[in-house]
Design a protein around this motif. Sequence first.
Motif: not given
Length: 181
Positions: A27-29, A34-35, A49-53, A58-61
């Motif tokens: 996903i980061a690649a 992007r954010r 979600m907690a582990d994936l984030a 990347l600066p995810v929201e």
Amino acid sequence: MVDGVPGDIILSEAQIQARVAELGAQIAADYQGRRPLLLGVLKGAFVFMADLARSIDLPVEVDFMAVSSYGSATKTSGIVRIVKDLDIELENRHVLIVEDIIDSGLTLNYLRRTLAARNPASLDVCALLIRSGRQAPDVDLKYIGFEIPPDFVVGYGLDAGEIGRNFRDVRIWIPDPDPEH
Ligand code: IMP
Ligand code: MG
């Protein structure tokens, strides 16, 4: 409460963690520069979600939505209803729906239609689990953790009547053959 007991482990904590790390790297690649907005579907996706984030560099929201499709039983009702909507606007955002498990795909297809109407820049799906051979033909998943057999499962966020969400692994749920006793 769904009568039954947790049975054999089908995905160990180590297997899940290794796969989540791979998904996060992918996903980061894919979203580099992007954010992305990770959109978790409550309650089942909260652990994933907690582990994936945290595995996405990347600066995810993050935001969450709650839908009801199963009630408290282990069979689909065919009814999907928004119980908690998002706080963040989706317009021009790169949205990645994070789901615990895709069974019929009914919940997901409903969500996708609803969210697409809010004009995101992109709208894709990352599902931890997919039950083999049950989905409608138009279910389109960009990221999949594991394909699992037909059995109902609990653990790592998934429940049977709210039991099992806190297990670190994923286990088969063995329904009580005679719930009256
Ligand atoms: P679908 O709409 O048929 O794809 O159902 C998806 C939803 O049903 C998931 O988000 C879960 O909340 C729930 N679900 C389906 N299979 C299981 C399971 O084996 N264990 C726990 N929840 C499940
Ligand atoms: Mg769910």
